[in-house]
Design a protein around this motif. Structure first.
Motif, PDB file in Angstrom:
ATOM      1  N   UNK A 394       0.834  -1.199   0.000  1.00 20.35           N
ATOM      2  CA  UNK A 394       0.000   0.000   0.000  1.00 20.35           C
ATOM      3  C   UNK A 394       0.873   1.254   0.000  1.00 20.35           C
ATOM      4  N   UNK A 395       1.935   1.209   0.774  1.00 10.42           N
ATOM      5  CA  UNK A 395       2.846   2.368   0.822  1.00 10.42           C
ATOM      6  C   UNK A 395       3.383   2.689  -0.578  1.00 10.42           C
ATOM      7  N   UNK A 396       3.849   1.654  -1.268  1.00  9.21           N
ATOM      8  CA  UNK A 396       4.379   1.850  -2.629  1.00  9.21           C
ATOM      9  C   UNK A 396       3.290   2.362  -3.569  1.00  9.21           C
ATOM     10  N   UNK A 397       2.115   1.730  -3.497  1.00  4.96           N
ATOM     11  CA  UNK A 397       1.030   2.106  -4.409  1.00  4.96           C
ATOM     12  C   UNK A 397       0.550   3.530  -4.136  1.00  4.96           C
ATOM     13  N   UNK A 398       0.557   3.922  -2.853  1.00  4.09           N
ATOM     14  CA  UNK A 398       0.100   5.274  -2.521  1.00  4.09           C
ATOM     15  C   UNK A 398       1.045   6.325  -3.100  1.00  4.09           C
ATOM     16  N   UNK A 399       2.247   5.881  -3.506  1.00  2.00           N
ATOM     17  CA  UNK A 399       3.192   6.814  -4.134  1.00  2.00           C
ATOM     18  C   UNK A 399       3.111   6.764  -5.658  1.00  2.00           C
ATOM     19  N   UNK A 400       2.142   5.988  -6.163  1.00  2.00           N
ATOM     20  CA  UNK A 400       1.913   5.958  -7.599  1.00  2.00           C
ATOM     21  C   UNK A 400       2.491   4.749  -8.307  1.00  2.00           C
ATOM     22  N   UNK A 401       3.132   3.855  -7.536  1.00  2.00           N
ATOM     23  CA  UNK A 401       3.737   2.676  -8.172  1.00  2.00           C
ATOM     24  C   UNK A 401       2.658   1.612  -8.374  1.00  2.00           C
ATOM     25  N   UNK A 402       2.435   1.177  -9.617  1.00  3.78           N
ATOM     26  CA  UNK A 402       1.375   0.194  -9.873  1.00  3.78           C
ATOM     27  C   UNK A 402       1.650  -1.138  -9.154  1.00  3.78           C
ATOM     28  N   UNK A 403       0.586  -1.883  -8.936  1.00  7.19           N
ATOM     29  CA  UNK A 403       0.664  -3.125  -8.173  1.00  7.19           C
ATOM     30  C   UNK A 403       1.789  -4.060  -8.630  1.00  7.19           C
ATOM     31  N   UNK A 405       4.492  -3.491 -10.372  1.00  4.79           N
ATOM     32  CA  UNK A 405       5.823  -2.906 -10.133  1.00  4.79           C
ATOM     33  C   UNK A 405       6.154  -2.891  -8.647  1.00  4.79           C
ATOM     34  N   UNK A 409       9.270  -4.680  -6.875  1.00  2.00           N
ATOM     35  CA  UNK A 409      10.183  -3.879  -6.059  1.00  2.00           C
ATOM     36  C   UNK A 409      10.388  -4.529  -4.683  1.00  2.00           C
TER      37      UNK A 409
ATOM     38  N   UNK B  75      -2.647   3.689  -6.516  1.00  2.00           N
ATOM     39  CA  UNK B  75      -1.713   4.304  -7.474  1.00  2.00           C
ATOM     40  C   UNK B  75      -2.439   5.202  -8.470  1.00  2.00           C
ATOM     41  N   UNK B  78      -3.006   8.366  -6.658  1.00  2.00           N
ATOM     42  CA  UNK B  78      -1.756   9.133  -6.639  1.00  2.00           C
ATOM     43  C   UNK B  78      -1.574   9.874  -7.959  1.00  2.00           C
TER      44      UNK B  78
END
Lengths: 446, 251
Positions: A394-403, A405, A409, B75, B78
Motif C-alpha cells: 500500500x505504501x508503494x502504491x500510494x506513491x503511484x507505483x502500480x501493483x 511494479x 520492487x 496508485x 496518486x
C-alpha cells in the motif's frame, strides 16, 4: 538381517557407465584406484533417499530416476561469443577466466593472462601426472561416505586447481565457468581444488550456466574443496543459473585455518532440482565465516541448501543468511547444522533462513540444528516464511507505483538483502540483474 | 476541491463503524486541519482517502476535483494528485530511497502521459529539494526509512511529497515523534508547498503543529463525525478545553 535394496535404473546405469568409461577418465593408476574405490562405495549405498535424515526433503533416488550419458570426451563446438551469451550479466565482470565445457577444460575459451600471485591449472592434467601423494589429495576432497561425492570422485573429468600465493592480493576475481552445451544431456562431474595462501586476499567465482539451445536436460555434480590458510581473506561465490530439467548437485568443502576470513555466497535459480551442500570446518582459532545465499524457484523447481558448520576450535565466528523466493509449486529446503565441539568456547554463531512465498502452493522446509557441547558460546538461529506485506504494498502504491511494479520492487528488496552480502560490486549488480530478469519472466508467465 | 459527502466507513472484517457521516469541503489553495481525540477516526479518514484495503465505505462519497476516487486503486489516486504522508512511514529494507523515489516519480509521470525523468535531472531535483529539508543524498542511498529516526522518517515523507508534487496532500499526525527543530523543518517544507493549486488536509491531535502550519479552517472530528468547524482560533480553544465537550465524556 540385511535387506537387499533393489537398485534403481539410474543407480544401475551409473555403475555400468563407470565400467564402460573407466579407461577414458583422466588419471594415473592411483587415481584410477581411488575412482574404483568410490564407485564401489556408491554401488553399496546407492543414491540418497528420504529415509536418510539429511536427505529427508530431497529424495534423490526418487528425483533422479534416470541418468544421462556420462560426459567424458564429447567435443561440442562453442565459441567465446557463446560463453559471453551464456554468462549474461556476469560477462561484464572483469576477471581471470577459466572455462570448462561439459566438464572439459577449454584453453581457447580461457584467459589467465597477467594473473599474478595465482596458479590455475586444469585438474585433468594434474590427475594424470601428479605423484601418488598429490593425487591422493586431489581424490580425497570432501566426505568420503557422501554418495554425491563418491560419484564425483568416480566420474570427475576436470576442474580448476587454484593456488593463491601467500600474501598475494588478487586484483581481479578468478571466474571459473562451467558451461553446459550441446543437444544431448550429459551427466558431468567436475572438481575444483583451491588453496589460499597465508594472508592472501582473493575472490573466486564459480558460474554454472547453460548455452541457450542446449539440451533441456543436464546433470551436474560439482565439488569444490577450499582451504584458507592462516589469515587468508577469501570471497567465494557460486552462481548456478540454468533452465529446463537441469539437475545441479553441488558440494563445497571448506577448511579455515587460524584467523582466516571466508565469505561464501551461492545464487541458485532455474534448475528443476538443486542440492547445495556446504561443509565448513575451523582448523584454527579466530576464524570468521559469513555464508549466505539466494534462491528463486517457480513451477515445480526444488532447491535444497544443506549446511554443516563445525566449530571444532574456540573463538570462531559464523554468520549465515539464506533467502529464497518461491512461486507456484516451487519448493525450498534449508538445513543448517551448527556443531560446537566441547572445547570450542567463545563460539559466536548466528543463522537465519527466510522465505518469501508468492503462492499458497509453494513450500519451504527449514530445519536449523544446533549441536552445542560447549557452555560459553553465543549461538542463535531463526527462520521465517512470509508473504509480501500488504502495508508495504500500500505504501508503494500510494506513491503511484502500480501493483505489479510494487510487488517486483518488494521481491527485489527481499532478495536484495541477501545479494548485498556480495561485496564485489560488479558481481552484485550482475546478480541483481539476474534476479530482476527472473521476476520479469514471472510477469510473462502470468 | 476535495469534497467528502456523508461518508460512512466500517472495518471490512468487523462490524465496527468508524466514520458515521463525515461532511467536509477543502477548496484548492486552502489548508484545513482535522483535530480530534484518539480513536475518533482521523487516521481512518486519511487511509480511506488514499485507498487502503481493510475499510468498507457503506455510504457517501469522496470526490477530488469532481471525480469520485472510491473506485480507484491507490496508485491511480496518486496519479490524480492524492498524497498521504503517513503517521508511521513504512520501512522497506533492500530498496534504496533514491530507487524508490525515482520509481514512484516515473510511474506517476508515465500515468500522466509525461516522459520519464533521466538520472541527471532526477538527481539535480532530489539534491535541491532534499537540501531544503536537511536531507542529504547519502541518506537516500540507504534503504527507505530503515534505521531512520522519527524525525528523519517524517522529513523523508515531506521530501517524497515535494518530489511527487501532489495536489491533495493529506498529512496524518506528521508532528508525532518530532522534536521542536524537526517540527520546524517539516513545517517549513509543508509551507513551501502551499499554493493556490494545492489543497491540504492536516490531521493532528495537538495544536502545536498548527502554530507552524497555520490552517485556514479547523474541523473537530469526534465520534465519527465533524462536530465543529472554525478558524485557527478553534485549535487554541481545544488546547485549553480538551475534547471532552465533543466526546460526551471527560477526557
Amino acid at each position: 538381517m540385511t535387506i537387499a535394496v533393489m537398485k534403481t535404473k539410474a543407480e544401475q546405469a551409473l555403475t555400468e557407465a563407470f565400467e564402460v568409461n573407466a579407461a577414458k577418465l583422466p588419471g594415473s593408476t592411483a587415481v584410477s584406484e581411488a575412482r574404483r574405490d568410490a564407485i564401489g562405495k556408491f554401488s553399496a549405498s546407492g543414491l540418497p533417499h528420504r529415509r536418510i535424515e539429511e536427505w529427508k526433503y530431497t529424495d534423490l533416488r526418487n528425483a533422479m530416476k534416470d541418468t544421462l550419458a556420462v560426459s567424458v570426451d564429447d567435443a561440442v563446438k562453442v565459441t567465446i561469443a557463446d560463453v559471453i551469451v551464456a554468462l549474461g550479466a556476469l560477462a561484464h565482470v572483469d576477471a581471470h577466466r577459466i572455462t570448462f565445457v561439459n566438464g572439459r577444460y577449454r584453453a581457447d575459451l580461457s584467459d589467465l593472462a597477467g594473473a599474478e600471485g595465482i596458479e590455475v591449472t586444469p585438474l585433468a592434467a594434474a590427475l594424470r601426472t601428479a605423484p601418488p601423494k598429490v593425487a591422493a589429495g586431489l581424490t580425497a576432497v570432501g566426505a568420503a561416505e557422501d554418495a554425491v561425492i563418491t560419484l564425483n570422485t568416480a566420474f570427475m573429468t576436470d576442474g580448476a586447481i587454484v593456488r593463491i600465493a601467500p600474501e598475494a592480493s588478487l586484483a581481479k576475481p578468478v571466474l571459473m565457468v562451467f558451461l553446459r552445451a550441446g543437444a544431448e544431456g550429459r551427466f558431468t562431474a567436475v572438481r575444483n581444488v583451491i588453496s589460499a595462501g597465508e594472508a592472501s586476499t582473493s575472490t573466486l567465482i564459480e558460474a554454472h550456466v547453460a548455452l541457450p539451445g542446449a539440451s533441456l536436460e543436464g546433470q551436474m555434480n560439482a565439488l569444490t574443496g577450499l582451504t584458507a590458510a592462516k589469515g587468508a581473506h577469501v570471497t567465494h561465490i557460486k552462481i548456478a543459473a540454468d533452465f529446463g530439467k537441469a539437475v545441479h548437485l553441488s558440494n563445497w568443502d571448506v577448511t579455515l585455518e587460524a584467523h582466516a576470513v571466508y565469505r561464501g555466497f551461492q545464487y541458485t535459480s532455474g534448475q528443476s532440482l538443486a542440492r547445495n551442500q556446504i561443509a565448513v570446518r575451523y582448523d584454527g582459532e579466530g576464524g570468521k565465516l559469513d555464508l549466505s545465499g539466494a534462491f528463486l524457484v517457480r513451477g515445480t523447481e526444488h532447491v535444497d541448501t544443506t549446511l554443516v558448520v563445525d566449530h571444532a576450535v574456540p573463538r570462531c565466528e559464523s554468520r549465515e543468511l539464506f533467502k529464497g523466493v518461491l512461486d507456484n509449486n516451487g519448493r525450498g529446503i534449508f538445513q543448517g547444522k551448527i556443531i560446537v565441539r566441547p572445547h570450542a568456547q567463545k563460539t559466536d554463531g548466528k543463522q537465519m533462513a527466510q522465505a518469501l512465498m508468492l503462492s499458497p502452493d509453494a513450500e519451504f522446509d527449514s530445519k536449523p540444528e544446533l549441536e552445542i557441547y560447549a557452555d560459553d558460546v553465543i549461538c542463535g538461529h531463526g527462520s521465517t516464511s512470509a508473504e509480501l506485506e500488504e502495508d508495504m504494498l500500500f505504501y508503494c502504491k500510494s506513491r503511484g507505483i502500480p501493483d505489479n511494479e510494487a510487488r517486483a520492487l518488494l521481491i527485489e528488496s527481499f532478495i536484495g538483502e541477501a545479494l548485498d552480502k556480495v561485496e564485489h560490486e560488479g558481481v552484485r549488480e550482475a546478480l541483481s540483474t539476474m534476479a530482476r530478469d527472473w521476476l520479469s519472466a514471472a510477469e510473462k508467465h502470468k | 476541491m476535495l469534497e467528502i459527502k456523508n461518508l460512512h466507513v466500517k472495518l471490512a472484517d468487523e462490524d465496527r463503524v468508524i466514520l458515521k457521516g463525515v461532511d467536509l469541503v477543502v477548496p484548492k489553495g486552502e489548508v484545513h486541519a482535522i483535530m480530534g481525540p484518539n480513536g475518533s477516526g482521523k487516521s481512518t479518514l486519511s487511509y480511506v482517502i488514499a485507498g487502503r484495503d481493510g475499510y468498507e465505505v457503506t455510504e457517501g462519497d469522496i470526490l477530488w476535483n469532481g471525480e469520485s476516487v472510491l473506485g480507484m486503486e491507490p496508485d491511480e489516486r496518486a496519479a490524480k494528485g492524492v498524497f498521504l504522508a503517513f503517521q508511521y512511514p513504512m520501512e522497506i529494507p533492500g530498496v534504496a530511497g533514491l530507487t524508490f523515489l525515482r520509481t514512484a516519480l516515473n510511474a506517476l509521470r508515465k500515468k500522466r502521459g509525461e516522459d520519464e525523468m533521466n538520472t541527471a535531472a532526477f538527481m539535480k531535483l532530489v539534491k535541491e529539494k532534499g537540501a531544503k529539508l536537511n536531507i542529504d543524498v547519502e541518506m537516500l542511498k540507504r534503504p527507505v526509512n530503515v534505521g531512520f529516526s522519527g524525525g528523519e522518517k517524517k522529513r523523508s515523507e515531506i521530501l517524497q511529497m515535494a518530489m511527487l508534487e501532489p495536489t491533495l496532500c493529506v498529512l496524518d499526525e506528521t508532528d508525532s515523534g518530532l522534536d521542536i527543530d524537526a517540527l520546524r523543518v517539516v513545517s517549513e517544507g509543508v509551507n513551501a508547498l502551499r499554493s493556490k493549486d494545492r489543497a491540504f488536509l492536516v490531521i493532528t491531535h495537538y495544536q502545536r503543529l498548527l502554530n507552524h502550519i497555520v490552517p485556514d479552517k479547523v474541523h473537530v472530528l469526534a465520534n465519527g463525525r465533524i462536530q465543529k468547524t472554525g478558524g485557527k482560533e478553534l485549535a487554541l480553544e481545544l488546547e485549553k478545553l480538551g475534547y471532552a465537550g465533543f466526546t460526551g465524556k471527560a477526557a
